[in-house]
Design an enzyme around this catalytic site. Structure first.
Site, mmCIF file in Angstrom:
data_model
loop_
_atom_site.group_PDB
_atom_site.id
_atom_site.type_symbol
_atom_site.label_atom_id
_atom_site.label_comp_id
_atom_site.label_asym_id
_atom_site.label_seq_id
_atom_site.Cartn_x
_atom_site.Cartn_y
_atom_site.Cartn_z
ATOM 1 N N TRP A 101 21.524 -5.425 -17.670
ATOM 2 C CA TRP A 101 20.719 -5.738 -18.844
ATOM 3 C C TRP A 101 21.112 -4.872 -20.030
ATOM 4 O O TRP A 101 21.069 -5.330 -21.187
ATOM 5 C CB TRP A 101 19.235 -5.618 -18.520
ATOM 6 C CG TRP A 101 18.813 -6.682 -17.559
ATOM 7 C CD1 TRP A 101 18.482 -6.524 -16.235
ATOM 8 C CD2 TRP A 101 18.759 -8.091 -17.815
ATOM 9 N NE1 TRP A 101 18.207 -7.741 -15.669
ATOM 10 C CE2 TRP A 101 18.368 -8.718 -16.602
ATOM 11 C CE3 TRP A 101 18.990 -8.880 -18.937
ATOM 12 C CZ2 TRP A 101 18.203 -10.105 -16.503
ATOM 13 C CZ3 TRP A 101 18.830 -10.254 -18.839
ATOM 14 C CH2 TRP A 101 18.442 -10.846 -17.634
ATOM 15 N N ASP A 171 14.450 -0.841 -23.704
ATOM 16 C CA ASP A 171 14.016 -2.061 -23.033
ATOM 17 C C ASP A 171 13.296 -1.610 -21.770
ATOM 18 O O ASP A 171 13.920 -1.098 -20.836
ATOM 19 C CB ASP A 171 15.228 -2.928 -22.697
ATOM 20 C CG ASP A 171 14.878 -4.147 -21.851
ATOM 21 O OD1 ASP A 171 13.692 -4.363 -21.553
ATOM 22 O OD2 ASP A 171 15.820 -4.869 -21.470
ATOM 23 N N LYS A 195 6.899 -9.077 -15.484
ATOM 24 C CA LYS A 195 7.161 -8.298 -14.271
ATOM 25 C C LYS A 195 5.969 -7.405 -13.916
ATOM 26 O O LYS A 195 5.511 -7.395 -12.785
ATOM 27 C CB LYS A 195 8.437 -7.478 -14.446
ATOM 28 C CG LYS A 195 9.658 -8.360 -14.709
ATOM 29 C CD LYS A 195 10.909 -7.540 -14.971
ATOM 30 C CE LYS A 195 12.077 -8.411 -15.382
ATOM 31 N NZ LYS A 195 12.502 -9.353 -14.342
#
Length: 360
Positions: A101, A171, A195
């Site tokens: 990511w 992030d 999540k």
């Protein structure tokens, strides 16, 4: 049959939250209609919107010098919006890359402006985070970006780097509000809710007012952080149901005792599975180095990789779903986010031990 949901996202939600949403779905607060049918300009929705921002900041111990923006498009959109808002011509941004990511965030920023790789752990297969000595910052970056937890590799920053005067950006999609941390270190944090703190559809952006003031004015209106802050996340129609669910999950975290309590709960869950790996005499091999092990995504392989498909099939047969590793790397991944109960991790650890005894 009830299942233990180890999916990486969208992920497990607290049962009490789902039951609350179910009870209010047809008639919200006596209005005779669902919250998903109401105007986002209604006093009922505006109260939810305000509550979500207030609760989020309260859980992090933050005050009026931070804003919470409730946006759409997921973290992948934020990869671009961050650079659009802050990466001016003639400047550059630093990125510390600890997994897949982080790579994607870097690639998107490169489309917009100049970037510098301050550190990358790719050579070792993304098994750790960089030490202070491995972090090579440029002279005057507009910000330093990191990914707090990499879901694919199962690598997490246990402690965040000191960036001094450089704005620190993260992030935190996969470990937001899973543990206490000093949020004042950060100028901006973004996180897809799906999540740890809600369903898919809303992305939380926490931004320091001083940093927000530095955002570029010449970006398209809908892509400007200033637009969403000025309009209290109501510039355009927000993801009403996702924000409603986010607010309920934040209330659930409060009810457990906040981030200290949730961190204790998460550490206990992760400890069960890592112990099953460490005590298997090599039958299971964890991916991350011990110091960088994620408390959210436990990633591992079986020493005999031919046994991975039977492992996953048998686990699913016992009600443990979502354990397959990401398609890009394979293996096994147990995602153990905030709402997953301790019993699910205990059952998985026991299954792992029995499977190892049977096939080892």
């Amino acid at each position: 049959m009830p299942v233990s949901n180890f999916n990486a996202g969208p992920a497990v939600l607290p049962r009490v939250v789902l039951e609350r949403a179910q009870s209010e779905l047809l008639d919200y607060q006596g209005r005779g209609m669902s919250i998903v049918e109401m105007s986002h300009r209604s006093k009922e929705y505006e109260a939810i919107n305000k509550s979500a921002e207030t609760r989020f900041k309260a859980l992090l111990g933050l005050g009026d010098d931070y804003r919470v923006l409730l946006m759409q498009g997921g973290a992948s959109t934020q990869f671009a919006l961050l650079a659009l808002n802050f990466l001016r011509p003639g400047t550059l941004a630093d990125y510390a890359i600890t997994g897949s990511w982080g790579e994607k965030a870097l690639e998107e920023a490169r489309r917009i402006g100049e970037v510098h790789v301050a550190a990358t752990m790719a050579e070792g297969g993304y098994r750790k985070v960089p030490s202070a000595a491995e972090l090579h910052l440029s002279e005057h970056p507009t910000y330093l970006h990191l990914t707090s937890n990499e879901t694919i590799q199962g690598v997490q920053w246990a402690a965040f780097p000191e960036s001094g005067e450089i704005p620190l950006v993260a992030d935190m999609s996969s470990d937001i509000l899973s543990r206490p941390f000093d949020a004042t270190k950060f100028s901006l944090i973004y996180a897809g809710a799906q999540k740890n703190i809600g369903p898919a559809g809303v992305t939380v952006v926490l931004i320091q007012q001083h940093f927000l003031d530095q955002a570029r004015a010449e970006v398209p209106t809908i892509f400007s952080y200033k637009t969403h802050a000025k309009n209290n996340s109501l510039y355009n129609t927000p993801p009403v149901f996702a924000v409603y669910m986010l607010d309920l999950v934040l209330g659930w975290i409060e009810s457990l005792g906040g981030l200290a309590a949730i961190a204790e709960r998460n550490a206990a869950k992760a400890g069960l599975i890592y112990a099953a790996i460490d005590q298997s005499n090599g039958f299971y091999r964890g991916h991350a180095e011990t110091s960088a092990r994620s408390q959210m995504n436990v990633t591992f392989r079986l020493a005999d990789e031919a046994l991975e498909k039977p492992f996953l099939a048998e686990a699913q047969g016992q009600g443990m779903v979502g354990l397959a590793g990401h398609r890009s790397v394979g293996g096994v991944r147990a995602s153990i986010y905030n709402a997953l109960e301790h019993e699910a991790c205990a059952d998985l650890a026991q299954f792992m031990s029995l499977f190892a005894q049977k096939h080892g």
